[in-house]
Design an enzyme around this catalytic site. Structure first.
Site, PDB file in Angstrom:
ATOM      1  N   ARG A  53     -29.442 -11.648   2.827  1.00 52.59           N
ATOM      2  CA  ARG A  53     -27.642 -11.740   3.110  1.00 52.59           C
ATOM      3  C   ARG A  53     -27.303 -12.158   1.929  1.00 52.59           C
ATOM      4  O   ARG A  53     -26.070 -11.774   1.774  1.00 52.59           O
ATOM      5  CB  ARG A  53     -27.566 -13.063   4.206  1.00 52.59           C
ATOM      6  CG  ARG A  53     -26.285 -13.177   4.240  1.00 52.59           C
ATOM      7  CD  ARG A  53     -26.145 -14.320   5.542  1.00 52.59           C
ATOM      8  NE  ARG A  53     -26.598 -15.392   5.170  1.00 52.59           N
ATOM      9  CZ  ARG A  53     -26.686 -16.535   4.180  1.00 52.59           C
ATOM     10  NH1 ARG A  53     -25.769 -16.700   4.114  1.00 52.59           N
ATOM     11  NH2 ARG A  53     -27.716 -17.958   4.967  1.00 52.59           N
ATOM     12  N   TYR A 110      -4.344   1.307   7.780  1.00 53.37           N
ATOM     13  CA  TYR A 110      -5.078   2.139   8.954  1.00 53.37           C
ATOM     14  C   TYR A 110      -4.681   0.696  10.986  1.00 53.37           C
ATOM     15  O   TYR A 110      -4.168  -0.059  10.131  1.00 53.37           O
ATOM     16  CB  TYR A 110      -6.220   1.128   9.051  1.00 53.37           C
ATOM     17  CG  TYR A 110      -7.277   1.749  10.184  1.00 53.37           C
ATOM     18  CD1 TYR A 110      -7.653   2.396  11.175  1.00 53.37           C
ATOM     19  CD2 TYR A 110      -8.092   0.600  10.127  1.00 53.37           C
ATOM     20  CE1 TYR A 110      -8.744   2.764  12.304  1.00 53.37           C
ATOM     21  CE2 TYR A 110      -9.318   0.384  10.790  1.00 53.37           C
ATOM     22  CZ  TYR A 110      -9.558   1.549  11.961  1.00 53.37           C
ATOM     23  OH  TYR A 110     -10.320   0.960  12.729  1.00 53.37           O
ATOM     24  N   ASP A 182      -6.376   0.550  -1.163  1.00 48.48           N
ATOM     25  CA  ASP A 182      -7.505   0.937   0.020  1.00 48.48           C
ATOM     26  C   ASP A 182      -7.558   3.020  -0.563  1.00 48.48           C
ATOM     27  O   ASP A 182      -6.815   3.543  -0.358  1.00 48.48           O
ATOM     28  CB  ASP A 182      -7.059   1.226   0.870  1.00 48.48           C
ATOM     29  CG  ASP A 182      -8.133   1.465   2.335  1.00 48.48           C
ATOM     30  OD1 ASP A 182      -8.916   2.886   2.037  1.00 48.48           O
ATOM     31  OD2 ASP A 182      -8.793   0.714   3.302  1.00 48.48           O
ATOM     32  N   LYS A 207     -16.947   7.183   5.697  1.00 50.37           N
ATOM     33  CA  LYS A 207     -16.044   8.464   5.514  1.00 50.37           C
ATOM     34  C   LYS A 207     -16.478   8.829   5.051  1.00 50.37           C
ATOM     35  O   LYS A 207     -17.472   9.741   4.980  1.00 50.37           O
ATOM     36  CB  LYS A 207     -14.158   7.875   5.603  1.00 50.37           C
ATOM     37  CG  LYS A 207     -14.312   6.842   6.729  1.00 50.37           C
ATOM     38  CD  LYS A 207     -14.597   6.654   8.348  1.00 50.37           C
ATOM     39  CE  LYS A 207     -13.643   5.777   9.080  1.00 50.37           C
ATOM     40  NZ  LYS A 207     -13.729   3.922   8.756  1.00 50.37           N
TER      41      LYS A 207
END
Length: 392
Positions: A53, A110, A182, A207
């Protein structure tokens, strides 16, 4: 029980070798061992890994490559790989804002990013205002004395509007506000936000960068070591940990990224021109076309028009949309983008379904808008299939 049988459950070490793997090893271990507590102190001082983590080798390898692609200075740190693109944006907001701050966001973000700014941040004491990213004066009018951050996408999802990055960056510097960009749609192949005044760059690695629809990851990097340290602490504390396997797959995807991106962009430009000639098409949205409202800006900022094409269908009700989607088979209908295969999405029923019809229309997202994420298929075959589908 013999000593031999007891040793079966003991953890093994890597066999010694004078050679090293050609391919980055996949390292799914949750924990990393040390010889003693003194060695563990050294690890926490930055000499290695302790607990997945808090970081693992596959994430570090991927982060270093992504930072290099974005032109980041190594002195800033390597940035943070997260479990998704939304986790990357969440890391920015949680790491660099505090209660009482204000954020100006693009009104073309988005859908989930819009919700994060408009619904979730206010619950945590952070206010937000949405403004038009294509007009720096609209962003300027939204800035307040308590504004700490501006969040925009280089090219908006799904309307493919191009942000006035230069104007907004100048405004951010003048007002002492952080600019978060972004860069998912544009990718560093076409645009590097740091070279245009951004302070923080965010990606949905899911993506185009990973490129095969089998990875869910995000990435964020800032232009100071202090900010990157803050982002890293938040990602660890909130558990935005990426999977080693996804990081390994994404790194492998990067090896062909430039080839994939260039092929998709070349095809997208041809496809946009072909679809614009069809009688059943009201409009084609593509920054590389002269009829795009920000075509001149896109040409000055980006190396190419991109791999995404928006199409507004004439008489674009749900029945017409469904007919086109069915006719386009075997091109898949799926709510994602950036795959090696071409994909069709319908924002009104997927990414922006939480908005009312009037809200979507106000953002330029009518029911009849479909988004095409162009892949790497044979261009002539793909264009033939889609012109048939959209012209039927």
């Amino acid at each position: 029980m013999s000593d031999e049988s007891r040793s079966i459950v003991r953890r093994s070490t890597t066999p010694p070798s004078v050679s090293v793997p050609l391919v980055t090893p996949l390292q799914p271990s949750v924990a990393y061992t040390t010889d003693d507590a003194d060695a563990l102190d050294a690890v926490y001082g930055g000499a290695g890994f302790t607990y997945a983590r808090e970081g693992h080798p596959n994430a570090s390898v991927l982060a270093e490559k992504l930072g290099w692609m974005e032109g980041a200075d190594p002195a800033w740190g390597r940035g943070v790989v997260t479990g998704s693109g939304m986790a990357a944006l969440g890391t920015v907001l949680l790491g660099l804002l505090a209660a009482g701050d204000h954020v100006v966001g693009s009104n073309q973000l988005y859908g989930r990013s819009t919700r994060l700014l408009s619904v979730d941040l206010p619950r945590m004491g952070v206010d937000s205002t949405l403004a038009d990213p294509t007009d720096a004066s609209s962003i300027a009018a939204a800035i307040r004395s308590d504004t700490k951050m501006i969040v925009v996408e280089t090219v908006s999802n799904p309307t493919l509007r191009v942000a006035d990055v230069a104007g907004i960056a100048a405004l951010a510097r003048e007002r002492g506000v952080l600019l978060v960009v972004d860069n998912t749609f544009t990718t560093p192949r076409s645009f590097r936000p740091f070279e245009h005044g951004a302070d923080v760059v965010v990606h949905s690695v899911t993506k185009m960068l990973a490129g095969h629809s089998d990875v869910t990851l995000g990435f964020v990097i800032a232009n100071t070591a202090e900010a990157n340290a803050a982002l890293g602490e938040v990602a660890v504390t909130w558990g935005f940990t990426p999977s080693p396997f996804d990081c390994w797959l994404a790194e492998r995807g990067l090896h062909t990224f430039e080839l994939r991106y260039d092929r998709a962009v070349s095809t997208a430009a041809r496809l946009a021109d072909s679809l614009a000639e069809l009688p059943g098409v009201e409009a084609v949205l593509y920054p590389g076309r002269a009829d795009h409202p920000e075509h001149a800006r896109a040409a000055s900022l980006f190396a190419a028009g991109g791999a995404m094409v928006g199409v507004v269908l004439e008489g674009g009700g749900r029945q017409r949309v469904n007919a086109v989607i069915r006719a386009a088979s075997p091109v898949a209908f799926a709510p994602t983008l950036g795959d090696v295969a071409t994909l069709i999405a319908h924002p009104a029923s997927s990414s922006h379904r939480a908005l009312s019809e009037s809200e979507r229309v106000a953002l330029g997202i009518p029911e009849g808008l479909v988004r095409i994420s162009v892949g790497i298929e044979d261009p002539d075959t793909l264009i033939s299939e889609l012109t048939h589908a959209f012209g039927s």
